[in-house]
Design a protein around this motif. Structure first.
Motif, PDB file in Angstrom:
ATOM      1  N   ARG A 350      55.563 -17.565 -32.143  1.00 37.66           N
ATOM      2  CA  ARG A 350      54.391 -17.819 -32.989  1.00 37.66           C
ATOM      3  C   ARG A 350      53.661 -19.080 -32.544  1.00 37.66           C
ATOM      4  O   ARG A 350      52.423 -19.122 -32.515  1.00 37.66           O
ATOM      5  CB  ARG A 350      54.827 -17.950 -34.453  1.00 37.66           C
ATOM      6  CG  ARG A 350      55.288 -16.643 -35.072  1.00 37.66           C
ATOM      7  CD  ARG A 350      55.434 -16.778 -36.584  1.00 37.66           C
ATOM      8  NE  ARG A 350      56.555 -17.642 -36.947  1.00 37.66           N
ATOM      9  CZ  ARG A 350      57.793 -17.199 -37.159  1.00 37.66           C
ATOM     10  NH1 ARG A 350      58.058 -15.902 -37.046  1.00 37.66           N
ATOM     11  NH2 ARG A 350      58.750 -18.036 -37.497  1.00 37.66           N
ATOM     12  N   ALA A 351      54.415 -20.125 -32.188  1.00 41.38           N
ATOM     13  CA  ALA A 351      53.774 -21.366 -31.738  1.00 41.38           C
ATOM     14  C   ALA A 351      53.011 -21.155 -30.441  1.00 41.38           C
ATOM     15  O   ALA A 351      51.931 -21.721 -30.243  1.00 41.38           O
ATOM     16  CB  ALA A 351      54.833 -22.456 -31.560  1.00 41.38           C
ATOM     17  N   GLU A 352      53.558 -20.327 -29.551  1.00 40.21           N
ATOM     18  CA  GLU A 352      52.876 -20.049 -28.288  1.00 40.21           C
ATOM     19  C   GLU A 352      51.595 -19.262 -28.524  1.00 40.21           C
ATOM     20  O   GLU A 352      50.558 -19.537 -27.911  1.00 40.21           O
ATOM     21  CB  GLU A 352      53.813 -19.292 -27.355  1.00 40.21           C
ATOM     22  CG  GLU A 352      53.237 -19.069 -25.966  1.00 40.21           C
ATOM     23  CD  GLU A 352      54.220 -18.407 -25.025  1.00 40.21           C
ATOM     24  OE1 GLU A 352      53.890 -18.262 -23.836  1.00 40.21           O
ATOM     25  OE2 GLU A 352      55.316 -18.023 -25.489  1.00 40.21           O
ATOM     26  N   GLU A 353      51.654 -18.266 -29.429  1.00 40.07           N
ATOM     27  CA  GLU A 353      50.461 -17.468 -29.733  1.00 40.07           C
ATOM     28  C   GLU A 353      49.372 -18.323 -30.371  1.00 40.07           C
ATOM     29  O   GLU A 353      48.185 -18.157 -30.081  1.00 40.07           O
ATOM     30  CB  GLU A 353      50.831 -16.319 -30.668  1.00 40.07           C
ATOM     31  CG  GLU A 353      51.709 -15.257 -30.015  1.00 40.07           C
ATOM     32  CD  GLU A 353      52.183 -14.223 -31.024  1.00 40.07           C
ATOM     33  OE1 GLU A 353      51.830 -14.352 -32.217  1.00 40.07           O
ATOM     34  OE2 GLU A 353      52.894 -13.272 -30.610  1.00 40.07           O
ATOM     35  N   ASP A 354      49.770 -19.257 -31.256  1.00 41.21           N
ATOM     36  CA  ASP A 354      48.800 -20.082 -31.978  1.00 41.21           C
ATOM     37  C   ASP A 354      48.465 -21.375 -31.241  1.00 41.21           C
ATOM     38  O   ASP A 354      47.663 -22.178 -31.751  1.00 41.21           O
ATOM     39  CB  ASP A 354      49.349 -20.437 -33.369  1.00 41.21           C
ATOM     40  CG  ASP A 354      49.647 -19.197 -34.202  1.00 41.21           C
ATOM     41  OD1 ASP A 354      49.053 -18.139 -33.908  1.00 41.21           O
ATOM     42  OD2 ASP A 354      50.485 -19.297 -35.130  1.00 41.21           O
ATOM     43  N   ALA A 355      49.070 -21.585 -30.065  1.00 39.54           N
ATOM     44  CA  ALA A 355      48.890 -22.841 -29.324  1.00 39.54           C
ATOM     45  C   ALA A 355      49.233 -24.030 -30.212  1.00 39.54           C
ATOM     46  O   ALA A 355      48.567 -25.073 -30.184  1.00 39.54           O
ATOM     47  CB  ALA A 355      47.470 -22.957 -28.774  1.00 39.54           C
ATOM     48  N   GLY A 356      50.279 -23.862 -31.030  1.00 46.50           N
ATOM     49  CA  GLY A 356      50.689 -24.908 -31.952  1.00 46.50           C
ATOM     50  C   GLY A 356      51.909 -25.660 -31.462  1.00 46.50           C
ATOM     51  O   GLY A 356      52.330 -25.533 -30.306  1.00 46.50           O
ATOM     52  N   ALA A 357      52.486 -26.446 -32.351  1.00 45.47           N
ATOM     53  CA  ALA A 357      53.662 -27.254 -32.024  1.00 45.47           C
ATOM     54  C   ALA A 357      54.720 -27.058 -33.095  1.00 45.47           C
ATOM     55  O   ALA A 357      54.419 -26.686 -34.230  1.00 45.47           O
ATOM     56  CB  ALA A 357      53.301 -28.737 -31.920  1.00 45.47           C
ATOM     57  N   LEU A 358      55.954 -27.265 -32.729  1.00 42.91           N
ATOM     58  CA  LEU A 358      57.059 -27.263 -33.692  1.00 42.91           C
ATOM     59  C   LEU A 358      58.075 -28.302 -33.255  1.00 42.91           C
ATOM     60  O   LEU A 358      58.061 -28.768 -32.108  1.00 42.91           O
ATOM     61  CB  LEU A 358      57.683 -25.877 -33.835  1.00 42.91           C
ATOM     62  CG  LEU A 358      58.393 -25.211 -32.646  1.00 42.91           C
ATOM     63  CD1 LEU A 358      59.806 -25.751 -32.452  1.00 42.91           C
ATOM     64  CD2 LEU A 358      58.462 -23.714 -32.862  1.00 42.91           C
ATOM     65  N   ALA A 359      58.947 -28.650 -34.177  1.00 42.12           N
ATOM     66  CA  ALA A 359      59.975 -29.660 -33.889  1.00 42.12           C
ATOM     67  C   ALA A 359      61.344 -29.120 -34.265  1.00 42.12           C
ATOM     68  O   ALA A 359      61.482 -28.319 -35.190  1.00 42.12           O
ATOM     69  CB  ALA A 359      59.696 -30.954 -34.659  1.00 42.12           C
TER      70      ALA A 359
END
Length: 756
Positions: A350-359
């Motif tokens: 999901r982070a890759e699809e949304d170009a987001g970040a997670l920790a």
């Protein structure tokens, strides 16, 4: 005739409706049955594999305990003396056994399951026997394979025997340890009737002889034999190495068999579930709808659907229980390692699809082992449950919190706006644990260290992010505990460097990579050189020169400090004697590690170095740190007195950095205080440091002790020391540390007089 025809038509119509309803019911029910049956079998196989993994973890823990006991440095050193013939008589052998026994008993306390131990010498003869052990048997390659786990009978029930070799530092086999663990843990897992449903039985195939074992009604592990056919199936699965689920038998004796080999060689798990109970609900619920379809005719399809509905609910409930057993930690109810990895993988997608970040936050409780050891594992388990609940209340519903095992938890934070948010959450978790936990009659305070890795900067896979968060967690523990730290490349580099140094240091002595440098010590008045401090350096194969500050602590952890310390003593004494014969008479100072004093035979090591070199004891000074003196004054006093009786000088290094009473100076046999360089760096100019230096000189004068100031870098510092009455100094102003050849060239053959 008409009535007969009508009856025939009605009968044919009824038969048609019954047949149609039956076909509709079967067409509806059969695919559903097949789908849920396959799902139920898959989940059962996963649950059995999880059970086998749990058994493997238990056996792996036993092997870890065995390796830890076999690697205890002090006991291994005594056994090495015995093997090399330094312990020859029966009385010496008995003394060795008496020395080992209480220390092995102390080591056994780390595992409550450990009930017995036999330590064998290199010839296979028992040296020490402790606790519950089976009848003696000879040592053979087949039964004493290193790390092998096997079941052996004893008077009070079955025991798990783990064999591990005791090896010297140069990998020579010195003996063998046979550790015996109670089988209650294995029996408890096999006796868990709720895991696979009513009527299910579990068997364990274990060496030697691949015996079949099960838990009896009292929860003890006993040898059993289901029947020849089932035993053969289990052994076939062990040979194939693959987990499988199959159906065995017919009629009332039919059963579902789940066969799972363990990762531990020659061990396998078999679960037998009565087919009637496993598929019975499906069979019964499909039979009655079909009958009702025939009876109700046109309403058959509807009746079938309404009856199948509770069937599907029951199947779903059973599948849910098995799925939860496979995906969630049974102690805390949090996602386990496997399920957490799956959820993290989905979050990364999901982070890759949304170009987001997670920790990823890796949390490890501080000093949890101390609580477990002092208050017991049951209370420790209750504390883990309370910690899980409190952490769960501190995070968002969309965050993924799981337990990896032991006292390790992992939190996945999605939709991260900035990296600082992860730090704030980490602090929130630490704050949540600050309040005490009330477990039973105990009030428990516990902290946590947290490491943080951030996607995509720190990694792009679940394993990489967890591993780097783990590395950061260890950095937080090393910093001060009860804090958090982000992953940095420097942490990873430090971890790799530490591993590389550990590996290289084990070969440094054999490769002659260690070398001594010598820094001169001189009188303040006239700068006459009277001694030299030996400082060890490690020159790696890549040509890098590493100072002792980077590798001595690692050598202590790795158990190499005694080998390195003996080499430094011998080389320093040899060099001092060589200079003495060449006309350069100096006192050589050697630093001692605290472990050399309290754990090794330091008196014997020094005596041997002096005898082999021919150096006079008065020309050897041994330096111990003030921190060691404060922490181990009583423990090391007798050894220090023994060194003094040899005739060597003793000095307290880094004096002034400790925070304790100075009364120990009147009890210890020291002749010299070395003022720590931290008090010299800022003088003149720092009034506090000048006061401390003057106080140390006053104390030394009243106690009749010699003083050497370390770290003198310039003439101004030397002038201040001269004005305060300091008798001796060393530092780069006089000379940096030199190789033996450089030292002899500068200070030998009249060099002392020229420098003066």
């Amino acid at each position: 005739m008409m009535k007969r025809a009508q009856r025939r038509i009605v009968a044919l119509a009824t038969l048609g409706i019954l047949c149609t309803g039956a076909l509709v019911g079967l067409a509806t029910a059969w695919p559903l049955y097949q789908a849920h049956r396959q799902g139920l079998e898959t989940i059962t196989l996963v649950s059995a594999s999880a059970q086998a993994e749990t058994l493997d973890h238990l056996l792996a823990r036993y092997r870890d305990v065995a390796r830890q006991i076999a690697s205890r440095t002090e006991l291994r050193g005594r056994l090495e003396d015995y093997v090399e013939g330094r312990v020859a008589t029966r009385e010496e052998r008995d003394a060795l056994a008496a020395f080992m026994a209480p220390r092995l008993v102390d080591a056994m306390l780390q595992s409550p399951d450990l009930v017995g131990l036999i330590r064998l010498d290199g010839a296979g003869q028992p040296l020490v026997t402790i606790g519950r052990v089976p009848e003696a048997r000879p040592v053979t390659a087949k039964t004493d394979t290193p790390g092998q786990a096997r079941l052996v009978p004893a008077e009070e029930g079955m025991l798990v025997e783990v064999t591990t070799p005791v090896v010297s530092r140069d990998s020579r086999r010195l003996g063998t340890d046979r550790l015996y663990f109670g089988a209650q843990g294995i029996a408890g897992l096999l006796d868990d009737a709720s895991r696979f449903g009513e009527g299910a039985r579990q068997w364990l195939l274990a060496p030697p002889g691949q015996a079949l074992l099960a838990a009896d009604p009292q929860g003890a592990l006993v040898t059993t034999e289901p029947d020849g056919r089932l035993a053969g199936r289990l052994r076939e699965a062990l040979v194939s190495g693959q987990a499988e689920l199959s159906r065995d038998g017919e009629g009332a004796q039919a059963a579902v068999l789940v066969l799972v080999p363990l990762a531990t060689p020659d061990w396998a798990l078999m679960v037998q579930i009565p087919a009637r109970g496993f598929y019975g609900v499906v069979y019964h619920e499909l039979l009655w709808p079909a009958i009702m379809v025939l009876v109700l005719m046109g309403l058959g399809a509807l009746a079938t659907a309404r009856v199948i509905s509770p069937l599907l609910s029951r199947i779903t409930d059973q599948a849910g229980r098995l799925r939860r057993s496979a995906n969630f930690d049974p102690l805390t109810g949090l996602p386990n390692r496997t399920y957490l990895n799956q959820r993290l993988a989905l979050a990364l997608e999901r982070a890759e699809e949304d170009a987001g970040a997670l920790a990823v936050l890796f949390l490890d409780l501080d000093h949890f082992k101390d609580i477990n050891d002092s208050l017991g594992h049951p209370l420790g388990d209750r504390l883990l449950q309370a910690v899980g609940r409190r952490l769960g209340r501190a995070v968002r519903d969309e965050d993924s919190l799981g337990r990896l095992g032991g006292d390790e938890f992992v939190l996945v934070l999605e939709r991260l706006h900035e990296s600082a948010d992860a730090g704030r959450v980490a602090q929130k978790l630490i704050d949540a644990l600050l309040q005490p936990f009330h477990i039973g009659q105990h009030e428990i305070f516990i902290g946590a260290s947290i490491g943080i890795s951030v996607y995509p900067g720190d990694g792009r896979s679940a394993g990489e992010l967890i591993q780097r968060a783990d590395t950061a967690m260890y950095g937080a523990k090393a910093l001060k505990r009860n804090t958090w730290m982000f992953f940095t490349p420097e942490l990873a580099e430090a971890s790799r460097e530490r591993f590389t140094m550990d590996t290289g240091l084990r070969r440094a002595l054999d490769r002659q990579e260690l070398v001594l440098h010598y820094q001169p010590q001189a009188r303040v008045e006239g700068s006459r050189v009277f001694g030299a401090e030996a400082l060890v350096r490690w020159t790696t194969p890549e040509g890098e020169t590493i100072g002792p500050g980077r590798f001595i602590a690692l050598a202590e952890e790795a158990g190499l400090i005694h080998l390195i310390g003996r080499w430094v003593l011998g080389e320093a004494c040899r060099q001092a004697r060589e200079w003495e014969l060449a006309g350069l008479s100096l006192r050589v100072a050697v630093n001692l590690s605290g472990l050399q004093v309290v754990q090794g035979d330091i008196v014997g090591d020094v005596r041997e170095a002096l005898e082999q070199s021919g150096l006079s004891p008065s020309r050897l000074e041994l330096e111990i740190t003030e921190g060691f003196v404060i922490g181990h004054a009583d423990e090391g006093l007798e050894r220090l007195n023994g060194l003094r009786r040899l005739g060597v000088e003793l000095a307290v290094d880094d004096f002034g950095t400790g925070y304790s009473s100075l009364s120990y100076l009147t009890r210890l046999p020291v002749q010299c205080l070395k003022i720590d360089r931290s008090f010299i760096t800022d003088v003149p100019g720092d009034a506090d440091d000048e006061t401390i230096v003057a106080a140390i000189l006053s104390i030394a004068e009243r106690l009749g002790l010699e003083v050497i100031a370390e770290g003198v870098e310039n003439a101004t510092q030397l002038a201040l020391l001269r004005s305060l009455g300091c008798p001796a100094y060393q530092g780069d102003y006089l000379s940096p540390p030199l190789t033996a050849a450089e030292f002899a060239e500068r200070w030998g053959a009249g060099g002392l007089a020229r420098e003066a």
